[in-house]
Design an enzyme around this catalytic site. Structure first.
Site, short mmCIF file in Angstrom:
data_model
loop_
_atom_site.label_atom_id
_atom_site.label_comp_id
_atom_site.label_asym_id
_atom_site.label_seq_id
_atom_site.Cartn_x
_atom_site.Cartn_y
_atom_site.Cartn_z
N CYS A 136 -8.30 1.96 -3.21
CA CYS A 136 -7.07 2.75 -3.09
C CYS A 136 -5.88 2.00 -3.66
O CYS A 136 -5.35 1.08 -3.02
CB CYS A 136 -6.83 3.10 -1.62
SG CYS A 136 -5.30 4.01 -1.35
N CYS A 141 -2.66 2.33 -1.64
CA CYS A 141 -2.68 1.59 -0.37
C CYS A 141 -2.39 0.12 -0.59
O CYS A 141 -1.68 -0.52 0.20
CB CYS A 141 -4.04 1.73 0.31
SG CYS A 141 -4.57 3.40 0.65
N ASP A 142 -2.97 -0.45 -1.65
CA ASP A 142 -3.00 -1.91 -1.79
C ASP A 142 -2.28 -2.46 -3.01
O ASP A 142 -2.19 -3.68 -3.16
CB ASP A 142 -4.46 -2.38 -1.82
CG ASP A 142 -5.22 -1.98 -0.56
OD1 ASP A 142 -4.59 -1.98 0.51
OD2 ASP A 142 -6.41 -1.66 -0.66
#
Length: 321
Positions: free
Chosen positions: A134, A137-138
């Site tokens: 992701c 997300c990261d």
């Protein structure tokens, strides 16, 4: 135990659209959210190709709006993970979080698909320490660092393009010389000066310094030689696996696991059970097509509950492609 008319499993674009239509038809749907409410779009940044938003919309905002719209018409949402279903007889029994049981005359399955992993050495051990599926997300954790995106489809191009906002450079690794991504996505990636290419190579293992990722070992498919590409992060973007394991072989699926539907409808091999979205679509996998199939599922359920001659317009049993 209260018996519901329709239960919807999953809250991506398909499930939420089904909830909107079912609620407006006064079917009082109960929606099981799962452990990732909103589906994959909650992990997406700007959505540019959903009709009606000339300047685009953030994925989480779009899903939140759809959920509120379903609630406005009376859809009830239940937080939890479907741990089992009994499709042997109607009404169907649905178990949530292994303890709570629900009963419904019909089911709409819209559980989507999950990201596939490479299955190579070091990958699972380093998830959260440099391996991710992701970007949104990261990506923040890789500011000014070199990273790798593995994959050759639209999702890989999108992930790579997004990650250039953070990384010093992004290398796209793909096992073929040709990409599967659409031309517009390829062009966007190729025109980005921060994106590099490592094509026709096969990932072998994720390397680390004992704590976090520091490289990806690959094999050149022409020469057979191996080398390590230095990187601080490996983002895997190679496709998805339909979330159908919980059905425990009670419903017809194709060899990959996508639910098989009848003709142009969303009806499955089990009478009273319908499927929509990525869990039955191995080809398009777009938010707008998922939403469209959610609409179809709700309309199909409505006709079914009314006692319409469903078999007359479900032409044949075939996987949606």
């Amino acid at each position: 135990m209260e018996q519901h008319k329709v239960m919807i499993l999953g809250t991506g674009p398909a499930g939420l659209t089904a909830a909107i239509y079912a609620a407006r038809a006064n079917l009082n749907p109960v929606v099981i959210e799962g452990n990732e409410p909103g589906g994959q779009l909650t992990l997406t940044t700007e959505v540019e190709n959903f009709p009606g938003f000339t300047d685009g919309i953030m994925g989480p905002e779009l899903m939140d709006n759809m959920r509120k719209q379903a609630e406005r018409f009376g859809a009830k949402f239940v937080q939890g993970w479907v741990s089992g279903v009994d499709l042997s007889q109607r009404p169907f029994h649905v178990t949530v979080d292994e303890n709570d049981e629900y009963v419904s005359e019909t089911l709409i399955i819209s559980t989507g698909a999950s990201a596939k992993m490479l299955g190579i050495e070091g990958e699972s051990d380093l998830i959260g320490r440099g391996v991710s599926t992701c970007a949104t997300c990261d990506g923040f954790f890789f500011r000014n660092k070199p990273i790798i995106v593995v994959g050759g489809g639209d999702s890989a191009m999108e992930e790579a393009t997004f990650l250039t906002k953070f990384a010093s450079e992004v290398t796209i690794v793909h096992r073929r010389n040709e990409l599967r991504a659409s031309k517009v996505m390829q062009d966007r990636a190729r025109n980005n000066p921060k994106i590099k290419w490592a094509l026709n190579v096969t990932p072998l293992s994720v390397k680390s310094d004992g704590n976090k990722v520091n490289g990806l070992e690959v094999r050149d498919n022409e020469t057979g030689e191996t080398r390590v590409l230095p990187t601080d992060g490996v983002f895997v973007a190679i496709g998805h696996q339909p979330n159908t394991a919980f059905l425990n072989n009670q419903i017809e699926v194709d060899p990959v696991g996508y639910i098989v539907t009848k003709g142009i409808t969303t009806a499955t091999s089990v009478e009273g059970v319908f499927a929509c979205g990525d869990v039955m679509d191995s080809h398009y996998r777009q938010a707008v097509t998922a939403a469209g199939s959610g609409c179809k599922a709700a309309l199909d359920v409505e006709k079914y509950l009314e006692g319409s001659a469903f078999q007359d317009w479900s032409v044949s049993s075939t996987a949606v492609r």
